[in-house]
Design a protein around this motif. Structure first.
Motif, PDB file in Angstrom:
ATOM      1  N   PRO A  61      19.076  20.307  67.201  1.00 29.38           N
ATOM      2  CA  PRO A  61      18.549  19.932  68.379  1.00 29.38           C
ATOM      3  C   PRO A  61      19.435  20.711  69.516  1.00 29.38           C
ATOM      4  CG  PRO A  61      19.674  18.191  67.274  1.00 29.38           C
ATOM      5  CD  PRO A  61      19.715  19.512  66.371  1.00 29.38           C
ATOM      6  N   LYS A  62      18.617  20.610  70.705  1.00 30.92           N
ATOM      7  CA  LYS A  62      19.245  21.275  71.825  1.00 30.92           C
ATOM      8  C   LYS A  62      19.382  22.914  71.902  1.00 30.92           C
ATOM      9  CE  LYS A  62      22.413  17.137  72.998  1.00 30.92           C
ATOM     10  NZ  LYS A  62      23.730  16.637  73.175  1.00 30.92           N
ATOM     11  N   MET A  63      19.885  23.335  70.822  1.00 31.35           N
ATOM     12  CA  MET A  63      19.832  24.902  70.850  1.00 31.35           C
ATOM     13  C   MET A  63      20.051  25.069  69.413  1.00 31.35           C
ATOM     14  SD  MET A  63      22.790  27.354  72.543  1.00 31.35           S
ATOM     15  CE  MET A  63      22.978  26.629  73.809  1.00 31.35           C
ATOM     16  N   ASN A  64      19.089  25.937  69.058  1.00 29.98           N
ATOM     17  CA  ASN A  64      19.326  26.437  67.348  1.00 29.98           C
ATOM     18  C   ASN A  64      20.298  27.628  67.493  1.00 29.98           C
ATOM     19  OD1 ASN A  64      18.272  29.427  67.966  1.00 29.98           O
ATOM     20  ND2 ASN A  64      16.171  28.549  68.188  1.00 29.98           N
ATOM     21  N   GLY A  65      20.688  27.783  66.128  1.00 31.73           N
ATOM     22  CA  GLY A  65      21.660  28.723  65.830  1.00 31.73           C
ATOM     23  C   GLY A  65      21.384  30.138  66.298  1.00 31.73           C
ATOM     24  N   MET A  66      20.291  30.686  66.432  1.00 29.11           N
ATOM     25  CA  MET A  66      19.975  31.944  66.785  1.00 29.11           C
ATOM     26  C   MET A  66      20.430  32.136  68.501  1.00 29.11           C
ATOM     27  SD  MET A  66      18.654  33.965  64.436  1.00 29.11           S
ATOM     28  CE  MET A  66      17.391  35.012  64.555  1.00 29.11           C
ATOM     29  N   LYS A  67      19.939  31.137  69.056  1.00 29.56           N
ATOM     30  CA  LYS A  67      20.437  31.251  70.596  1.00 29.56           C
ATOM     31  C   LYS A  67      21.906  30.912  70.932  1.00 29.56           C
ATOM     32  CE  LYS A  67      16.047  29.500  72.345  1.00 29.56           C
ATOM     33  NZ  LYS A  67      15.245  28.489  72.989  1.00 29.56           N
ATOM     34  N   LEU A  68      22.507  30.211  69.924  1.00 26.63           N
ATOM     35  CA  LEU A  68      24.007  29.849  70.005  1.00 26.63           C
ATOM     36  C   LEU A  68      24.591  31.243  69.626  1.00 26.63           C
ATOM     37  CD1 LEU A  68      26.404  28.109  70.649  1.00 26.63           C
ATOM     38  CD2 LEU A  68      25.981  27.355  68.038  1.00 26.63           C
ATOM     39  N   SER A  69      24.338  32.005  68.676  1.00 29.50           N
ATOM     40  CA  SER A  69      24.783  33.088  68.180  1.00 29.50           C
ATOM     41  C   SER A  69      25.061  34.253  69.348  1.00 29.50           C
ATOM     42  CB  SER A  69      24.427  33.855  66.804  1.00 29.50           C
ATOM     43  OG  SER A  69      23.136  34.235  66.974  1.00 29.50           O
ATOM     44  N   LYS A  70      23.587  34.246  70.036  1.00 25.93           N
ATOM     45  CA  LYS A  70      23.610  35.189  71.222  1.00 25.93           C
ATOM     46  C   LYS A  70      24.675  34.860  72.006  1.00 25.93           C
ATOM     47  CE  LYS A  70      20.606  37.707  74.309  1.00 25.93           C
ATOM     48  NZ  LYS A  70      21.948  38.070  74.819  1.00 25.93           N
ATOM     49  N   LYS A  71      24.727  33.558  72.543  1.00 28.14           N
ATOM     50  CA  LYS A  71      25.623  33.121  73.722  1.00 28.14           C
ATOM     51  C   LYS A  71      26.957  33.312  73.351  1.00 28.14           C
ATOM     52  CE  LYS A  71      22.467  30.098  75.760  1.00 28.14           C
ATOM     53  NZ  LYS A  71      22.263  30.567  76.978  1.00 28.14           N
ATOM     54  N   LEU A  72      27.407  33.111  72.229  1.00 30.52           N
ATOM     55  CA  LEU A  72      28.667  33.374  71.645  1.00 30.52           C
ATOM     56  C   LEU A  72      28.971  34.787  71.494  1.00 30.52           C
ATOM     57  CD1 LEU A  72      28.875  30.748  68.580  1.00 30.52           C
ATOM     58  CD2 LEU A  72      29.820  30.460  70.722  1.00 30.52           C
ATOM     59  N   LYS A  73      28.209  35.546  70.995  1.00 31.79           N
ATOM     60  CA  LYS A  73      28.394  37.209  70.969  1.00 31.79           C
ATOM     61  C   LYS A  73      28.435  37.634  72.195  1.00 31.79           C
ATOM     62  CE  LYS A  73      27.892  39.443  67.312  1.00 31.79           C
ATOM     63  NZ  LYS A  73      29.181  40.177  66.469  1.00 31.79           N
ATOM     64  N   ASP A  74      27.738  37.185  73.348  1.00 32.90           N
ATOM     65  CA  ASP A  74      28.016  37.269  74.762  1.00 32.90           C
ATOM     66  C   ASP A  74      29.360  37.122  75.120  1.00 32.90           C
ATOM     67  OD1 ASP A  74      25.472  38.318  74.904  1.00 32.90           O
ATOM     68  OD2 ASP A  74      24.673  36.600  75.896  1.00 32.90           O
ATOM     69  N   ILE A  75      29.928  36.154  74.706  1.00 25.35           N
ATOM     70  CA  ILE A  75      31.322  35.902  75.007  1.00 25.35           C
ATOM     71  C   ILE A  75      32.365  36.561  74.217  1.00 25.35           C
ATOM     72  CG2 ILE A  75      33.174  34.179  75.115  1.00 25.35           C
ATOM     73  CD1 ILE A  75      30.830  32.140  75.648  1.00 25.35           C
ATOM     74  N   ASP A  76      32.251  36.705  72.966  1.00 24.65           N
ATOM     75  CA  ASP A  76      32.891  37.456  72.190  1.00 24.65           C
ATOM     76  C   ASP A  76      32.061  38.410  70.984  1.00 24.65           C
ATOM     77  OD1 ASP A  76      34.987  38.560  70.347  1.00 24.65           O
ATOM     78  OD2 ASP A  76      35.698  36.484  69.672  1.00 24.65           O
TER      79      ASP A  76
END
Length: 151
Positions: A61-76
């Motif tokens: 819920p709130k954010m799926n793993g695909m979106k989370l991975s993209k946001k994390l990869k944007d940071i690192d």
């Protein structure tokens, strides 16, 4: 021989029992583990160059793993990650647009020894690549002591 002890792992899965189990098991193996059941919290606390591996649930819920991975990869951009999921049908649908997605998926349920093997293999390969890169850099840019001994 490379070691994976002391490597940092991020686990994000909305199943609290599973998250606690994975965290406890991997910590027992010598990894440092931060585990979150809320992807927004994981993103908030995530820092560049902190984690060697991220294990991200695909359906949360709130954010799926695909979106989370993209946001994390944007940071690192160097973050190594794998999706963990029990939804094989979902992966089949994703394969239509990304046929190689299955290469970065760990299916649940998973035996703890299988998790250990996968995590160790991923981090050993990452460590080996880093060691090879460091050796190459040493050949190109030797330490000052080596240079001073030549002259």
């Amino acid at each position: 021989m490379s070691t994976t002890k002391g490597k940092n792992i991020l686990i994000v899965d909305d199943d609290e029992d599973l998250t606690n189990l994975f965290q406890t098991f991997l910590e027992y193996d010598g990894y440092r583990v931060d585990a979150f059941t809320d992807p927004i919290d994981a993103l908030y606390y995530f820092r560049k160059n902190t984690y060697d591996l991220g294990l991200l649930d695909l359906k949360m819920p709130k954010m799926n793993g695909m979106k989370l991975s993209k946001k994390l990869k944007d940071i690192d951009p160097t973050l190594l990650f794998r999706f963990i999921t029990a939804h094989k049908e979902y992966i089949e649908r994703l394969k239509k647009n990304n046929p190689d997605i299955e290469k970065i998926v760990i299916y649940k349920p998973i035996w703890l020894n299988e998790l250990r093997t996968k995590v160790h293999s991923l981090l050993s390969n990452e460590q080996q690549q880093k060691e090879d890169k460091d050796k190459l850099l040493m050949l190109i840019w030797p330490k000052k002591e080596c240079i001073s001994n030549i002259s």
